[in-house]
Design an enzyme around this catalytic site. Structure first.
Site, PDB file in Angstrom:
ATOM      1  N   LYS A   9      34.667 -85.287  -1.452  1.00  0.00           N
ATOM      2  CA  LYS A   9      34.477 -86.696  -1.824  1.00  0.00           C
ATOM      3  C   LYS A   9      33.553 -87.426  -0.836  1.00  0.00           C
ATOM      4  O   LYS A   9      32.665 -88.162  -1.254  1.00  0.00           O
ATOM      5  CB  LYS A   9      35.828 -87.440  -1.859  1.00  0.00           C
ATOM      6  CG  LYS A   9      36.832 -86.861  -2.844  1.00  0.00           C
ATOM      7  CD  LYS A   9      38.080 -87.728  -2.947  1.00  0.00           C
ATOM      8  CE  LYS A   9      38.944 -87.768  -1.687  1.00  0.00           C
ATOM      9  NZ  LYS A   9      39.630 -86.489  -1.383  1.00  0.00           N
TER      10      LYS A   9
ATOM     11  N   ARG B 117      45.167 -93.471  -4.875  1.00  0.00           N
ATOM     12  CA  ARG B 117      45.882 -92.209  -4.665  1.00  0.00           C
ATOM     13  C   ARG B 117      47.251 -92.216  -5.320  1.00  0.00           C
ATOM     14  O   ARG B 117      47.993 -91.238  -5.204  1.00  0.00           O
ATOM     15  CB  ARG B 117      46.070 -91.998  -3.170  1.00  0.00           C
ATOM     16  CG  ARG B 117      45.092 -90.993  -2.549  1.00  0.00           C
ATOM     17  CD  ARG B 117      45.415 -90.974  -1.075  1.00  0.00           C
ATOM     18  NE  ARG B 117      45.008 -89.802  -0.375  1.00  0.00           N
ATOM     19  CZ  ARG B 117      43.900 -89.704   0.353  1.00  0.00           C
ATOM     20  NH1 ARG B 117      43.037 -90.677   0.384  1.00  0.00           N
ATOM     21  NH2 ARG B 117      43.671 -88.598   1.052  1.00  0.00           N
TER      22      ARG B 117
ATOM     23  N   ARG C 153      36.793 -77.647   8.683  1.00  0.00           N
ATOM     24  CA  ARG C 153      36.476 -79.017   9.109  1.00  0.00           C
ATOM     25  C   ARG C 153      37.269 -79.378  10.371  1.00  0.00           C
ATOM     26  O   ARG C 153      36.753 -80.009  11.286  1.00  0.00           O
ATOM     27  CB  ARG C 153      36.772 -80.011   7.980  1.00  0.00           C
ATOM     28  CG  ARG C 153      36.326 -81.431   8.323  1.00  0.00           C
ATOM     29  CD  ARG C 153      36.445 -82.388   7.150  1.00  0.00           C
ATOM     30  NE  ARG C 153      37.831 -82.681   6.821  1.00  0.00           N
ATOM     31  CZ  ARG C 153      38.218 -83.422   5.781  1.00  0.00           C
ATOM     32  NH1 ARG C 153      37.318 -83.912   4.958  1.00  0.00           N
ATOM     33  NH2 ARG C 153      39.498 -83.654   5.555  1.00  0.00           N
TER      34      ARG C 153
ATOM     35  N   ARG D 228      39.346 -83.202  13.630  1.00  0.00           N
ATOM     36  CA  ARG D 228      40.157 -84.187  12.904  1.00  0.00           C
ATOM     37  C   ARG D 228      41.631 -83.772  12.940  1.00  0.00           C
ATOM     38  O   ARG D 228      41.988 -82.652  12.567  1.00  0.00           O
ATOM     39  CB  ARG D 228      39.646 -84.309  11.465  1.00  0.00           C
ATOM     40  CG  ARG D 228      40.313 -85.439  10.721  1.00  0.00           C
ATOM     41  CD  ARG D 228      39.671 -85.692   9.389  1.00  0.00           C
ATOM     42  NE  ARG D 228      40.697 -85.985   8.420  1.00  0.00           N
ATOM     43  CZ  ARG D 228      40.482 -86.395   7.198  1.00  0.00           C
ATOM     44  NH1 ARG D 228      39.257 -86.560   6.767  1.00  0.00           N
ATOM     45  NH2 ARG D 228      41.484 -86.632   6.377  1.00  0.00           N
TER      46      ARG D 228
ATOM     47  N   ARG E   4      49.647 -82.406   2.884  1.00  0.00           N
ATOM     48  CA  ARG E   4      48.727 -83.279   2.135  1.00  0.00           C
ATOM     49  C   ARG E   4      48.506 -82.743   0.722  1.00  0.00           C
ATOM     50  O   ARG E   4      48.365 -83.518  -0.226  1.00  0.00           O
ATOM     51  CB  ARG E   4      47.391 -83.387   2.885  1.00  0.00           C
ATOM     52  CG  ARG E   4      47.515 -84.275   4.137  1.00  0.00           C
ATOM     53  CD  ARG E   4      46.453 -83.961   5.158  1.00  0.00           C
ATOM     54  NE  ARG E   4      45.120 -84.347   4.769  1.00  0.00           N
ATOM     55  CZ  ARG E   4      44.014 -83.801   5.262  1.00  0.00           C
ATOM     56  NH1 ARG E   4      44.095 -82.832   6.175  1.00  0.00           N
ATOM     57  NH2 ARG E   4      42.842 -84.204   4.859  1.00  0.00           N
TER      58      ARG E   4
HETATM   59  P1  AMP Z   1      41.522 -89.095   3.732  1.00  0.00           P
HETATM   60  O1  AMP Z   1      40.559 -89.328   4.845  1.00  0.00           O
HETATM   61  O2  AMP Z   1      41.118 -89.776   2.444  1.00  0.00           O
HETATM   62  O3  AMP Z   1      41.831 -87.634   3.511  1.00  0.00           O
HETATM   63  O4  AMP Z   1      42.900 -89.792   4.157  1.00  0.00           O
HETATM   64  C1  AMP Z   1      43.593 -89.397   5.326  1.00  0.00           C
HETATM   65  C2  AMP Z   1      44.997 -89.977   5.331  1.00  0.00           C
HETATM   66  O5  AMP Z   1      44.930 -91.408   5.299  1.00  0.00           O
HETATM   67  C3  AMP Z   1      45.881 -89.598   4.155  1.00  0.00           C
HETATM   68  O6  AMP Z   1      46.508 -88.337   4.339  1.00  0.00           O
HETATM   69  C4  AMP Z   1      46.880 -90.757   4.159  1.00  0.00           C
HETATM   70  O7  AMP Z   1      47.834 -90.616   5.199  1.00  0.00           O
HETATM   71  C5  AMP Z   1      45.993 -91.956   4.502  1.00  0.00           C
HETATM   72  N1  AMP Z   1      45.387 -92.563   3.297  1.00  0.00           N
HETATM   73  C6  AMP Z   1      44.063 -92.593   2.984  1.00  0.00           C
HETATM   74  N2  AMP Z   1      43.860 -93.222   1.821  1.00  0.00           N
HETATM   75  C7  AMP Z   1      45.081 -93.589   1.363  1.00  0.00           C
HETATM   76  C8  AMP Z   1      45.539 -94.252   0.179  1.00  0.00           C
HETATM   77  N3  AMP Z   1      44.686 -94.635  -0.764  1.00  0.00           N
HETATM   78  N4  AMP Z   1      46.882 -94.455   0.057  1.00  0.00           N
HETATM   79  C9  AMP Z   1      47.753 -94.083   1.018  1.00  0.00           C
HETATM   80  N5  AMP Z   1      47.390 -93.432   2.124  1.00  0.00           N
HETATM   81  C10 AMP Z   1      46.072 -93.181   2.326  1.00  0.00           C
END
Ligand code: AMP
Length: 190
Positions: free
Chosen positions: A14, A89, A128, A134, A145
């Site tokens: 993404k 999400r 990654r 990260r 996740r």
């Molecule tokens: P990402 O970078 O999109 O993979 O997000 C990393 C983490 O941030 C996720 O595993 C969640 O803990 C939190 N997070 C990101 N976006 C959301 C969302 N839309 N709703 C809830 N938690 C989020």
């Protein structure tokens, strides 16, 4: 206005594809994960709350994320459109986004679902983690996740199908081919 939801499991590409879309279509980009990582880095209250959830691979509460997104949207006032990356999400977030955009006389133009098989996601995320350090890209958190993705996030697919906005994108292959498919989907919008 071009409002794009870029959707897919962790590691589906993404972020990478969002960068290409921003460059070509000149729209704003909001990644909720990036915003939260920024808050953590700056040691804000929200960042401290976020850390606990992110370390466990869990989603933050919908109201926190929706408020955060709303203030981001306000900061994009007058833009050509927005790409939403990592949001919505949950079904509650999808509904909140619909309301937020409607209040601004707008709607989601398309939801692009980047599909990638689970074994490939795991390989990409481990890589990654090694390359970027990260924190949540470690095997245990990745597994959490993916469980959260299947239970809380994947139902959003049917929600967008019912809303008539869903477009499947094959997320395996070269970045260029995937981007070409995305452009075809965007350019085909009425
Ligand atoms: P990402 O970078 O999109 O993979 O997000 C990393 C983490 O941030 C996720 O595993 C969640 O803990 C939190 N997070 C990101 N976006 C959301 C969302 N839309 N709703 C809830 N938690 C989020």
């Amino acid at each position: 206005m071009l409002n794009i939801v870029i959707f897919g499991a962790p590691g589906s590409g993404k972020g990478t594809q969002s960068e290409f879309i921003v460059e070509k279509y000149g729209i704003n980009h909001v990644s909720t994960g990036d915003v939260l990582r920024g808050e953590m880095k700056n040691g804000t209250e929200l960042g401290k709350i976020a850390k606990g959830y992110m370390d466990e691979g869990k989603l933050l509460p919908d109201d926190l994320i929706v408020d955060m997104l709303a203030s981001k949207l306000d900061s994009f006032e007058g833009s050509k459109g927005v790409i939403f990356d990592g949001f919505p999400r949950t079904i509650a977030q999808a509904e909140a986004l619909k309301k937020m955009l409607a209040a601004r006389g707008q709607e989601v133009s398309v939801m692009l679902d980047l599909e990638v098989p689970e074994d490939e996601l795991m390989v990409r995320l481990i890589k990654r983690g090694q390359e970027t350090g990260r924190a949540d890209d470690n095997e245990e958190t990745i597994k959490n996740r993916l469980v959260v993705y299947h239970s809380q996030t994947a139902p959003v697919i049917d929600w967008y199908k019912n809303d008539g906005k869903y477009q499947h994108i094959d997320g395996v292959g070269s970045m260029e081919r995937i981007f070409a498919d995305i452009c075809a989907a965007i350019d085909g919008l009425k």
